[in-house]
Design a protein around this motif. Structure first.
Motif, short mmCIF file in Angstrom:
data_model
loop_
_atom_site.label_atom_id
_atom_site.label_comp_id
_atom_site.label_asym_id
_atom_site.label_seq_id
_atom_site.Cartn_x
_atom_site.Cartn_y
_atom_site.Cartn_z
N LYS A 260 -35.26 -10.07 -27.70
CA LYS A 260 -35.40 -11.38 -28.32
C LYS A 260 -35.07 -12.49 -27.33
O LYS A 260 -35.82 -13.47 -27.20
CB LYS A 260 -34.49 -11.48 -29.55
CG LYS A 260 -34.55 -12.83 -30.24
CD LYS A 260 -33.62 -12.89 -31.43
CE LYS A 260 -33.65 -14.27 -32.09
NZ LYS A 260 -32.71 -14.34 -33.24
N SER A 261 -33.94 -12.36 -26.62
CA SER A 261 -33.57 -13.40 -25.66
C SER A 261 -34.56 -13.47 -24.50
O SER A 261 -34.88 -14.56 -24.02
CB SER A 261 -32.16 -13.13 -25.14
OG SER A 261 -32.09 -11.86 -24.51
N ALA A 262 -35.07 -12.31 -24.06
CA ALA A 262 -36.07 -12.31 -22.99
C ALA A 262 -37.36 -12.98 -23.44
O ALA A 262 -37.99 -13.74 -22.68
CB ALA A 262 -36.35 -10.88 -22.54
N PHE A 263 -37.76 -12.74 -24.69
CA PHE A 263 -38.96 -13.37 -25.23
C PHE A 263 -38.79 -14.88 -25.34
O PHE A 263 -39.70 -15.65 -25.01
CB PHE A 263 -39.28 -12.76 -26.60
CG PHE A 263 -40.49 -13.36 -27.27
CD1 PHE A 263 -41.76 -13.19 -26.73
CD2 PHE A 263 -40.36 -14.10 -28.43
CE1 PHE A 263 -42.88 -13.73 -27.33
CE2 PHE A 263 -41.47 -14.65 -29.05
CZ PHE A 263 -42.73 -14.46 -28.50
N LEU A 264 -37.59 -15.33 -25.77
CA LEU A 264 -37.34 -16.76 -25.87
C LEU A 264 -37.33 -17.42 -24.49
O LEU A 264 -37.80 -18.56 -24.34
CB LEU A 264 -36.01 -17.00 -26.59
CG LEU A 264 -35.98 -16.64 -28.08
CD1 LEU A 264 -34.58 -16.86 -28.65
CD2 LEU A 264 -36.99 -17.48 -28.85
N LEU B 238 -41.95 -23.71 -25.08
CA LEU B 238 -42.05 -23.33 -26.48
C LEU B 238 -40.75 -22.74 -27.03
O LEU B 238 -40.66 -22.45 -28.21
CB LEU B 238 -43.16 -22.28 -26.67
CG LEU B 238 -44.55 -22.69 -26.20
CD1 LEU B 238 -45.52 -21.53 -26.36
CD2 LEU B 238 -45.04 -23.89 -26.96
N GLY B 239 -39.77 -22.55 -26.20
CA GLY B 239 -38.58 -21.84 -26.65
C GLY B 239 -37.49 -22.75 -27.17
O GLY B 239 -36.38 -22.29 -27.44
N ASN B 240 -37.78 -24.03 -27.31
CA ASN B 240 -36.76 -24.96 -27.80
C ASN B 240 -37.35 -25.82 -28.90
O ASN B 240 -38.48 -25.65 -29.31
CB ASN B 240 -36.25 -25.85 -26.64
CG ASN B 240 -37.40 -26.58 -25.97
OD1 ASN B 240 -38.55 -26.45 -26.35
ND2 ASN B 240 -37.07 -27.35 -24.94
N ARG B 241 -36.52 -26.76 -29.38
CA ARG B 241 -36.94 -27.73 -30.40
C ARG B 241 -37.44 -27.05 -31.66
O ARG B 241 -38.30 -27.56 -32.36
CB ARG B 241 -38.01 -28.68 -29.85
CG ARG B 241 -37.61 -29.52 -28.65
CD ARG B 241 -36.62 -30.59 -28.97
NE ARG B 241 -37.10 -31.54 -29.95
CZ ARG B 241 -37.76 -32.66 -29.64
NH1 ARG B 241 -38.03 -32.94 -28.39
NH2 ARG B 241 -38.14 -33.48 -30.59
N GLY B 242 -36.91 -25.87 -32.03
CA GLY B 242 -37.19 -25.28 -33.33
C GLY B 242 -38.63 -24.93 -33.60
O GLY B 242 -39.15 -25.25 -34.67
N MET B 243 -39.31 -24.29 -32.63
CA MET B 243 -40.72 -23.95 -32.84
C MET B 243 -40.90 -23.02 -34.03
O MET B 243 -41.75 -23.25 -34.89
CB MET B 243 -41.30 -23.32 -31.57
CG MET B 243 -42.77 -22.94 -31.71
SD MET B 243 -43.38 -21.99 -30.32
CE MET B 243 -42.45 -20.48 -30.50
N PHE B 244 -40.11 -21.94 -34.08
CA PHE B 244 -40.26 -20.97 -35.15
C PHE B 244 -39.87 -21.57 -36.50
O PHE B 244 -40.48 -21.28 -37.53
CB PHE B 244 -39.44 -19.71 -34.85
CG PHE B 244 -39.90 -18.98 -33.63
CD1 PHE B 244 -41.08 -18.25 -33.65
CD2 PHE B 244 -39.17 -19.02 -32.45
CE1 PHE B 244 -41.53 -17.59 -32.52
CE2 PHE B 244 -39.61 -18.35 -31.32
CZ PHE B 244 -40.79 -17.63 -31.35
N ARG B 245 -38.82 -22.41 -36.49
CA ARG B 245 -38.43 -23.09 -37.73
C ARG B 245 -39.54 -24.02 -38.19
O ARG B 245 -39.83 -24.13 -39.40
CB ARG B 245 -37.14 -23.87 -37.52
CG ARG B 245 -36.62 -24.54 -38.80
CD ARG B 245 -35.51 -25.54 -38.53
NE ARG B 245 -34.42 -24.94 -37.79
CZ ARG B 245 -34.08 -25.30 -36.56
NH1 ARG B 245 -34.78 -26.24 -35.92
NH2 ARG B 245 -33.07 -24.75 -35.94
N THR B 246 -40.20 -24.70 -37.26
CA THR B 246 -41.29 -25.62 -37.61
C THR B 246 -42.46 -24.86 -38.23
O THR B 246 -43.03 -25.30 -39.23
CB THR B 246 -41.75 -26.38 -36.37
OG1 THR B 246 -40.64 -27.06 -35.77
CG2 THR B 246 -42.82 -27.40 -36.73
#
Length: 326
Positions: A58-62, A70-78
Protein backbone atom coordinates in the motif's frame (compact mmCIF):
# COMPACT_ATOMS: atom_id res chain seq x y z
CA UNK A 1 -36.53 -4.65 6.28
CA UNK A 2 -36.03 -2.77 9.53
CA UNK A 3 -32.30 -3.46 9.44
CA UNK A 4 -32.07 -2.28 5.84
CA UNK A 5 -34.02 0.85 6.72
CA UNK A 6 -31.70 1.58 9.63
CA UNK A 7 -28.62 1.12 7.44
CA UNK A 8 -30.12 3.41 4.81
CA UNK A 9 -30.84 6.07 7.42
CA UNK A 10 -27.25 5.81 8.68
CA UNK A 11 -26.01 6.11 5.11
CA UNK A 12 -28.10 9.26 4.54
CA UNK A 13 -26.81 10.74 7.80
CA UNK A 14 -23.24 9.98 6.69
CA UNK A 15 -23.88 11.64 3.32
CA UNK A 16 -24.92 14.94 4.89
CA UNK A 17 -22.18 14.97 7.54
CA UNK A 18 -19.21 17.16 6.54
CA UNK A 19 -15.75 15.71 6.24
CA UNK A 20 -14.19 15.15 9.66
CA UNK A 21 -10.47 15.25 10.35
CA UNK A 22 -9.03 12.92 12.94
CA UNK A 23 -8.00 14.65 16.15
CA UNK A 24 -4.33 14.99 16.90
CA UNK A 25 -3.00 12.60 19.48
CA UNK A 26 -1.46 13.88 22.71
CA UNK A 27 1.37 11.39 22.36
CA UNK A 28 4.86 12.85 22.09
CA UNK A 29 6.85 11.88 18.99
CA UNK A 30 10.48 12.16 18.01
CA UNK A 31 11.02 12.97 14.32
CA UNK A 32 13.02 10.26 12.58
CA UNK A 33 14.58 12.86 10.24
CA UNK A 34 15.52 15.87 12.40
CA UNK A 35 15.06 14.41 15.93
CA UNK A 36 12.60 17.18 16.90
CA UNK A 37 10.17 16.35 19.72
CA UNK A 38 6.58 17.31 18.92
CA UNK A 39 2.90 16.55 19.47
CA UNK A 40 0.62 15.91 16.52
CA UNK A 41 0.72 14.03 13.26
CA UNK A 42 3.55 15.87 11.47
CA UNK A 43 6.87 17.35 12.49
CA UNK A 44 6.60 21.18 12.61
CA UNK A 45 10.25 21.52 11.55
CA UNK A 46 10.57 19.28 8.46
CA UNK A 47 7.06 17.92 7.80
CA UNK A 48 7.95 14.27 8.50
CA UNK A 49 4.98 12.05 9.45
CA UNK A 50 4.77 11.13 13.10
CA UNK A 51 4.22 7.44 12.38
CA UNK A 52 5.95 5.93 9.37
CA UNK A 53 5.78 2.20 9.91
CA UNK A 54 7.30 -0.43 7.71
CA UNK A 55 6.91 -0.39 3.94
CA UNK A 56 4.02 -2.34 2.48
CA UNK A 57 2.44 -2.75 -0.94
CA UNK A 58 0.00 0.00 0.00
CA UNK A 59 2.73 2.49 0.94
CA UNK A 60 4.73 1.59 -2.19
CA UNK A 61 1.63 2.13 -4.35
CA UNK A 62 0.97 5.51 -2.72
CA UNK A 63 4.58 6.53 -3.34
CA UNK A 64 4.19 5.53 -6.99
CA UNK A 65 1.05 7.66 -7.27
CA UNK A 66 2.81 10.54 -5.55
CA UNK A 67 5.32 10.67 -8.43
CA UNK A 68 2.42 11.65 -10.71
CA UNK A 69 0.88 14.00 -8.15
CA UNK A 70 -1.91 11.58 -7.25
CA UNK A 71 -0.87 10.33 -3.84
CA UNK A 72 -1.93 13.39 -1.87
CA UNK A 73 -4.87 15.76 -1.37
CA UNK A 74 -7.34 12.93 -0.70
CA UNK A 75 -7.66 11.42 -4.18
CA UNK A 76 -9.28 8.19 -2.99
CA UNK A 77 -11.54 10.07 -0.56
CA UNK A 78 -12.60 12.38 -3.41
CA UNK A 79 -13.46 9.43 -5.68
CA UNK A 80 -15.41 7.75 -2.88
CA UNK A 81 -17.36 10.88 -1.97
CA UNK A 82 -18.04 11.76 -5.61
CA UNK A 83 -19.65 8.36 -6.08
CA UNK A 84 -21.53 8.17 -2.76
CA UNK A 85 -22.22 11.79 -1.67
CA UNK A 86 -21.30 14.02 -4.65
CA UNK A 87 -23.45 17.06 -3.94
CA UNK A 88 -22.58 17.22 -0.25
CA UNK A 89 -18.88 16.74 -1.06
CA UNK A 90 -18.95 19.62 -3.53
CA UNK A 91 -20.68 21.81 -0.93
CA UNK A 92 -17.96 20.92 1.60
CA UNK A 93 -15.31 21.96 -0.94
CA UNK A 94 -17.05 25.25 -1.73
CA UNK A 95 -17.44 25.99 1.98
CA UNK A 96 -13.66 25.87 2.46
CA UNK A 97 -12.64 22.22 2.95
CA UNK A 98 -10.26 22.36 0.02
CA UNK A 99 -7.33 20.47 1.56
CA UNK A 100 -9.55 17.46 2.21
CA UNK A 101 -10.28 16.80 -1.49
CA UNK A 102 -8.40 16.46 -4.75
CA UNK A 103 -8.35 19.71 -6.78
CA UNK A 104 -11.25 19.76 -9.30
CA UNK A 105 -9.37 20.99 -12.38
CA UNK A 106 -6.42 18.67 -11.85
CA UNK A 107 -8.84 15.78 -11.45
CA UNK A 108 -10.68 16.90 -14.61
CA UNK A 109 -7.59 16.70 -16.84
CA UNK A 110 -6.31 13.46 -15.28
CA UNK A 111 -9.70 11.71 -15.51
CA UNK A 112 -10.15 12.72 -19.16
CA UNK A 113 -6.63 11.44 -19.90
CA UNK A 114 -7.48 8.11 -18.23
CA UNK A 115 -10.75 7.92 -20.18
CA UNK A 116 -8.84 8.42 -23.44
CA UNK A 117 -6.48 5.58 -22.47
CA UNK A 118 -9.41 3.27 -21.73
CA UNK A 119 -11.16 4.19 -24.97
CA UNK A 120 -7.90 3.75 -26.90
CA UNK A 121 -7.68 0.06 -26.01
CA UNK A 122 -6.85 -0.18 -22.31
CA UNK A 123 -10.07 -2.09 -21.61
CA UNK A 124 -11.20 -5.65 -21.07
CA UNK A 125 -11.87 -6.21 -24.80
CA UNK A 126 -8.78 -4.31 -26.04
CA UNK A 127 -11.02 -2.29 -28.38
CA UNK A 128 -10.04 1.13 -29.68
CA UNK A 129 -13.34 3.00 -29.43
CA UNK A 130 -11.78 6.28 -30.56
CA UNK A 131 -10.56 4.80 -33.85
CA UNK A 132 -13.96 3.22 -34.46
CA UNK A 133 -15.64 6.59 -33.87
CA UNK A 134 -13.25 8.27 -36.29
CA UNK A 135 -14.02 5.66 -38.96
CA UNK A 136 -17.79 6.14 -38.56
CA UNK A 137 -17.48 9.94 -38.71
CA UNK A 138 -15.18 9.77 -41.73
CA UNK A 139 -17.49 7.36 -43.54
CA UNK A 140 -20.59 9.48 -42.94
CA UNK A 141 -18.89 12.70 -43.97
CA UNK A 142 -17.33 11.06 -47.03
CA UNK A 143 -20.82 10.00 -48.11
CA UNK A 144 -22.00 13.60 -47.63
CA UNK A 145 -19.07 14.88 -49.66
CA UNK A 146 -19.79 12.31 -52.38
CA UNK A 147 -23.42 13.45 -52.57
CA UNK A 148 -22.31 17.05 -52.94
CA UNK A 149 -19.92 16.03 -55.71
CA UNK A 150 -22.77 14.25 -57.48
CA UNK A 151 -24.89 17.39 -57.23
CA UNK A 152 -22.06 19.35 -58.82
CA UNK A 153 -21.61 16.74 -61.55
CA UNK A 154 -25.30 17.00 -62.44
CA UNK A 155 -24.72 20.57 -63.51
CA UNK A 156 -23.63 19.98 -67.08
CA UNK A 157 -20.82 22.16 -68.29
CA UNK A 158 -22.06 21.89 -71.88
CA UNK A 159 -25.54 23.15 -71.04
CA UNK A 160 -26.27 26.85 -70.84
CA UNK A 161 -25.81 28.16 -67.32
CA UNK A 162 -28.87 28.24 -65.07
CA UNK A 163 -30.04 31.45 -63.47
CA UNK A 164 -31.10 32.38 -59.96
CA UNK A 165 -32.79 35.57 -58.83
CA UNK A 166 -31.36 37.41 -55.80
CA UNK A 167 -32.49 40.89 -54.84
CA UNK A 168 -34.42 41.21 -58.13
CA UNK A 169 -31.27 40.32 -60.09
CA UNK A 170 -30.94 37.33 -62.39
CA UNK A 171 -27.54 35.74 -61.87
CA UNK A 172 -25.91 33.03 -63.96
CA UNK A 173 -24.91 29.88 -62.09
CA UNK A 174 -22.81 27.04 -63.45
CA UNK A 175 -20.36 24.38 -62.35
CA UNK A 176 -16.81 25.55 -61.67
CA UNK A 177 -13.88 24.40 -63.75
CA UNK A 178 -12.30 22.55 -60.79
CA UNK A 179 -15.45 20.45 -60.27
CA UNK A 180 -15.56 21.31 -56.57
CA UNK A 181 -17.25 24.69 -56.78
CA UNK A 182 -20.06 26.60 -58.44
CA UNK A 183 -19.72 29.81 -60.37
CA UNK A 184 -22.26 32.55 -59.60
CA UNK A 185 -22.01 35.70 -61.70
CA UNK A 186 -18.30 35.09 -62.23
CA UNK A 187 -17.60 34.36 -58.52
CA UNK A 188 -16.57 30.89 -57.29
CA UNK A 189 -18.05 29.27 -54.16
CA UNK A 190 -16.70 25.98 -52.76
CA UNK A 191 -18.87 22.88 -52.34
CA UNK A 192 -16.55 20.96 -50.02
CA UNK A 193 -18.54 21.65 -46.85
CA UNK A 194 -18.08 18.06 -45.69
CA UNK A 195 -14.32 18.48 -45.48
CA UNK A 196 -14.71 21.31 -43.00
CA UNK A 197 -17.15 19.27 -40.93
CA UNK A 198 -14.81 16.31 -41.07
CA UNK A 199 -11.93 18.38 -39.72
CA UNK A 200 -14.18 19.76 -36.98
CA UNK A 201 -15.39 16.36 -35.76
CA UNK A 202 -11.89 14.90 -36.00
CA UNK A 203 -10.61 17.75 -33.84
CA UNK A 204 -13.28 16.98 -31.23
CA UNK A 205 -12.34 13.29 -31.25
CA UNK A 206 -8.59 13.98 -31.07
CA UNK A 207 -8.88 16.70 -28.39
CA UNK A 208 -11.38 15.35 -25.89
CA UNK A 209 -9.98 17.35 -22.97
CA UNK A 210 -10.26 20.68 -24.77
CA UNK A 211 -13.66 19.86 -26.30
CA UNK A 212 -15.06 18.70 -22.94
CA UNK A 213 -13.80 21.87 -21.26
CA UNK A 214 -15.26 24.09 -23.97
CA UNK A 215 -18.60 22.25 -23.75
CA UNK A 216 -18.56 22.74 -19.98
CA UNK A 217 -17.93 26.46 -20.41
CA UNK A 218 -20.82 26.81 -22.86
CA UNK A 219 -23.28 24.64 -20.89
CA UNK A 220 -22.53 26.18 -17.49
CA UNK A 221 -23.85 29.60 -18.54
CA UNK A 222 -27.56 28.67 -19.02
CA UNK A 223 -27.40 26.23 -16.09
CA UNK A 224 -26.12 28.97 -13.80
CA UNK A 225 -29.09 31.17 -14.73
CA UNK A 226 -31.46 28.39 -13.65
CA UNK A 227 -29.66 27.23 -10.50
CA UNK A 228 -28.24 30.43 -9.04
CA UNK A 229 -31.37 31.17 -6.95
CA UNK A 230 -31.46 27.93 -4.95
CA UNK A 231 -32.31 26.82 -1.42
CA UNK A 232 -28.91 25.71 -0.15
CA UNK A 233 -26.48 28.29 -1.62
CA UNK A 234 -28.67 31.28 -2.53
CA UNK A 235 -25.73 33.65 -3.16
CA UNK A 236 -23.60 31.31 -5.26
CA UNK A 237 -21.22 33.00 -7.69
CA UNK A 238 -20.64 31.82 -11.25
CA UNK A 239 -17.05 30.84 -10.42
CA UNK A 240 -18.30 28.60 -7.61
CA UNK A 241 -20.98 27.13 -9.85
CA UNK A 242 -18.39 26.40 -12.52
CA UNK A 243 -16.20 24.56 -9.99
CA UNK A 244 -19.22 22.46 -9.00
CA UNK A 245 -19.82 21.65 -12.67
CA UNK A 246 -16.18 20.54 -13.03
CA UNK A 247 -16.62 18.13 -10.13
CA UNK A 248 -19.90 16.85 -11.62
CA UNK A 249 -18.12 16.30 -14.94
CA UNK A 250 -15.44 14.36 -13.03
CA UNK A 251 -18.18 12.12 -11.61
CA UNK A 252 -19.57 11.47 -15.09
CA UNK A 253 -16.06 10.75 -16.39
CA UNK A 254 -15.40 8.24 -13.60
CA UNK A 255 -18.60 6.38 -14.50
CA UNK A 256 -17.63 6.45 -18.18
CA UNK A 257 -14.18 5.06 -17.34
CA UNK A 258 -15.68 2.09 -15.51
CA UNK A 259 -18.29 1.56 -18.24
CA UNK A 260 -15.82 1.77 -21.13
CA UNK A 261 -13.38 -0.53 -19.36
CA UNK A 262 -15.88 -3.38 -19.00
CA UNK A 263 -18.11 -2.56 -21.99
CA UNK A 264 -16.31 -0.27 -24.47
CA UNK A 265 -18.56 1.67 -26.80
CA UNK A 266 -21.72 0.93 -24.80
CA UNK A 267 -24.12 3.86 -25.23
CA UNK A 268 -26.04 2.81 -22.10
CA UNK A 269 -23.11 3.77 -19.85
CA UNK A 270 -23.03 7.24 -21.40
CA UNK A 271 -26.72 7.59 -20.58
CA UNK A 272 -26.08 6.41 -17.01
CA UNK A 273 -23.23 8.91 -16.65
CA UNK A 274 -25.46 11.73 -17.88
CA UNK A 275 -28.32 10.71 -15.57
CA UNK A 276 -25.90 10.58 -12.62
CA UNK A 277 -25.38 14.34 -12.91
CA UNK A 278 -28.88 14.86 -11.50
CA UNK A 279 -27.86 13.44 -8.09
CA UNK A 280 -25.13 15.98 -7.17
CA UNK A 281 -27.22 18.89 -8.48
CA UNK A 282 -30.14 17.77 -6.30
CA UNK A 283 -27.95 17.31 -3.22
CA UNK A 284 -26.03 20.55 -3.76
CA UNK A 285 -28.87 22.96 -4.48
CA UNK A 286 -31.78 21.35 -2.61
CA UNK A 287 -34.33 20.96 -5.41
CA UNK A 288 -36.35 17.79 -5.92
CA UNK A 289 -35.20 15.25 -8.48
CA UNK A 290 -38.04 16.20 -10.85
CA UNK A 291 -37.35 19.92 -10.63
CA UNK A 292 -33.62 19.34 -11.02
CA UNK A 293 -34.22 17.22 -14.12
CA UNK A 294 -36.43 19.86 -15.73
CA UNK A 295 -33.89 22.60 -14.98
CA UNK A 296 -31.13 20.55 -16.65
CA UNK A 297 -33.39 19.80 -19.63
CA UNK A 298 -34.32 23.48 -19.91
CA UNK A 299 -30.62 24.35 -19.86
CA UNK A 300 -30.06 22.19 -22.93
CA UNK A 301 -33.09 23.78 -24.61
CA UNK A 302 -31.67 27.26 -23.96
CA UNK A 303 -28.29 26.12 -25.27
CA UNK A 304 -29.97 24.75 -28.42
CA UNK A 305 -31.86 28.00 -28.95
CA UNK A 306 -28.63 29.97 -28.49
CA UNK A 307 -26.96 27.77 -31.13
CA UNK A 308 -29.87 28.36 -33.54
CA UNK A 309 -29.66 32.12 -32.91
CA UNK A 310 -25.92 32.17 -33.58
CA UNK A 311 -26.39 30.06 -36.71
CA UNK A 312 -29.06 32.47 -37.91
CA UNK A 313 -26.78 35.44 -37.30
CA UNK A 314 -23.93 33.83 -39.22
CA UNK A 315 -26.29 32.86 -42.05
CA UNK A 316 -27.61 36.44 -42.26
CA UNK A 317 -24.05 37.82 -42.30
CA UNK A 318 -23.09 35.33 -45.02
CA UNK A 319 -26.15 36.33 -47.07
CA UNK A 320 -25.30 40.02 -46.71
CA UNK A 321 -21.73 39.24 -47.77
CA UNK A 322 -22.98 37.44 -50.89
CA UNK A 323 -25.20 40.39 -51.76
CA UNK A 324 -22.25 42.73 -51.25
CA UNK A 325 -19.82 40.87 -53.51
CA UNK A 326 -22.48 40.32 -56.20
Amino acid sequence: MEQLREKYEKFKAWQVRPHEVKKMTAEKHVCATCQTEFHGNFCPRCGQKAVIGRYSFKSAFLLFLDVWGLGNRGMFRTIRDLLLRPGYMIRDYLSGMQMAYFPPFKMFFLSIALLVLVQSGLNIRMENVISQSKEVITQNLDETSSNLDKMADNMSEAAPPDTIQINEKKLAIEKGEDGNSIKVNGKYFGLKFAETLQKFFRWITDNQTASQFLLLLVLSAPMYLLFRHNKKIPDIHYSEFFVSMVYITNLMTLISIVGDFFSPGNVLMSIVAGAASIVPLKQLYGYSYIKTFFKVALSFVLLFLMAILLAGIFAALAFLYVLYIL
